[in-house]
Scaffold this active site. Sequence first.
Site, PDB file in Angstrom:
ATOM      1  N   GLU A  43     -15.562 -21.991 -14.651  1.00 12.77           N
ATOM      2  CA  GLU A  43     -15.155 -22.247 -16.038  1.00 12.77           C
ATOM      3  C   GLU A  43     -13.634 -22.249 -16.104  1.00 12.77           C
ATOM      4  OE1 GLU A  43     -15.574 -20.994 -20.742  1.00 12.77           O
ATOM      5  OE2 GLU A  43     -16.117 -19.498 -19.239  1.00 12.77           O
ATOM      6  N   ASP A 117      -7.825 -26.402 -25.166  1.00  3.78           N
ATOM      7  CA  ASP A 117      -6.708 -26.611 -26.099  1.00  3.78           C
ATOM      8  C   ASP A 117      -6.545 -28.110 -26.361  1.00  3.78           C
ATOM      9  OD1 ASP A 117      -6.322 -23.897 -26.065  1.00  3.78           O
ATOM     10  OD2 ASP A 117      -4.722 -23.953 -24.583  1.00  3.78           O
ATOM     11  N   ASP A 153     -15.393 -28.193 -30.873  1.00  2.57           N
ATOM     12  CA  ASP A 153     -15.625 -28.593 -32.265  1.00  2.57           C
ATOM     13  C   ASP A 153     -14.537 -29.565 -32.718  1.00  2.57           C
ATOM     14  OD1 ASP A 153     -13.495 -26.731 -32.336  1.00  2.57           O
ATOM     15  OD2 ASP A 153     -13.872 -26.387 -34.467  1.00  2.57           O
TER      16      ASP A 153
HETATM   17  N1  SAM Z   1     -13.386 -20.993 -23.462  1.00  2.32           N
HETATM   18  C1  SAM Z   1     -13.157 -19.947 -24.452  1.00  2.32           C
HETATM   19  C2  SAM Z   1     -14.089 -20.128 -25.619  1.00  2.32           C
HETATM   20  O1  SAM Z   1     -14.688 -21.200 -25.733  1.00  2.32           O
HETATM   21  O2  SAM Z   1     -14.238 -19.176 -26.395  1.00  2.32           O
HETATM   22  C3  SAM Z   1     -11.669 -19.913 -24.874  1.00  2.32           C
HETATM   23  C4  SAM Z   1     -11.164 -21.111 -25.617  1.00  2.32           C
HETATM   24  S1  SAM Z   1      -9.383 -21.058 -25.884  1.00  2.32           S
HETATM   25  C5  SAM Z   1      -9.149 -22.186 -27.181  1.00  2.32           C
HETATM   26  C6  SAM Z   1      -8.753 -21.973 -24.497  1.00  2.32           C
HETATM   27  C7  SAM Z   1      -8.378 -21.085 -23.320  1.00  2.32           C
HETATM   28  O3  SAM Z   1      -8.024 -21.919 -22.223  1.00  2.32           O
HETATM   29  C8  SAM Z   1      -7.194 -20.179 -23.586  1.00  2.32           C
HETATM   30  O4  SAM Z   1      -7.512 -18.859 -23.229  1.00  2.32           O
HETATM   31  C9  SAM Z   1      -6.087 -20.772 -22.715  1.00  2.32           C
HETATM   32  O5  SAM Z   1      -5.156 -19.808 -22.268  1.00  2.32           O
HETATM   33  C10 SAM Z   1      -6.871 -21.388 -21.580  1.00  2.32           C
HETATM   34  N2  SAM Z   1      -6.195 -22.521 -20.926  1.00  2.32           N
HETATM   35  C11 SAM Z   1      -5.657 -23.582 -21.558  1.00  2.32           C
HETATM   36  N3  SAM Z   1      -5.100 -24.427 -20.667  1.00  2.32           N
HETATM   37  C12 SAM Z   1      -5.314 -23.888 -19.443  1.00  2.32           C
HETATM   38  C13 SAM Z   1      -4.974 -24.290 -18.122  1.00  2.32           C
HETATM   39  N4  SAM Z   1      -4.283 -25.412 -17.897  1.00  2.32           N
HETATM   40  N5  SAM Z   1      -5.343 -23.511 -17.098  1.00  2.32           N
HETATM   41  C14 SAM Z   1      -6.030 -22.357 -17.323  1.00  2.32           C
HETATM   42  N6  SAM Z   1      -6.372 -21.919 -18.554  1.00  2.32           N
HETATM   43  C15 SAM Z   1      -6.019 -22.675 -19.603  1.00  2.32           C
END
Ligand code: SAM
Length: 216
Positions: A43, A117, A153
Amino acid sequence: MRLKNVPGSREAIAESRFVIQNPQEHAGKWNEVFGRTAPLHIEIGMGKGRFLMEMAALHPDINYIGIEKYSSVLIRAIQKMEENELANVRFIRMDAEELTEVFGAGEADRIYLNFSDPWPKDRHAKRRLPSRQFLARYAQILKPEGTIEFKTDNRPLFDFALEELEPAGWEAEAVTFDLHADEGLMQGNVMTEYEARFSAAGNPICKYIIHRRDGH
Ligand code: SAM
């Protein structure tokens, strides 16, 4: 999801036995880290790890790796593992841009992207985890028949992700714009933290499952 300045999180991560330090050293040999040969599911952007750990508890026959960029978020997943240890889970603190240095060619069976993101500005499109640039990285580390499952979403991000498939050489085997109303795709669905939050707020959840066109 970025929580700023959780004191001591970097140190705790450096010392945690659940976090793989120097992950490049294990490229192509992740089975050794788990001490067994099993399918590898990754993941990317796992946040606090709710989805990953629930999946791992439900599927003890799969090796799971959770990747998270920020220490302040990863520390929450480590705390959960300390309370309820799972033998088939490891974490890596890294940016997904380095994936191909950390996993061997064709080493993974499945990749999960959950509520990635959105990077809404056009000039940041290549930072989006379902972008063609990332799909090219995933193609290297996945088996030819390997799959990616993406939930969000965010409709503009999902529409973008669908448009990226054809030029990147992937095709969808399942697509829904309202996962929670789709009986088939809901079978075995494990909610992520964001999914629970946004679906409770009434947002429909989009999901695709994709594979490489040349892999089948
Ligand atoms: N997957 C979880 C959920 O659905 O509840 C968290 C969603 S959160 C919006 C997105 C997560 O992805 C954040 O914790 C962020 O730090 C991580 N993330 C974003 N870009 C990333 C990257 N290039 N490499 C690793 N992690 C990343």
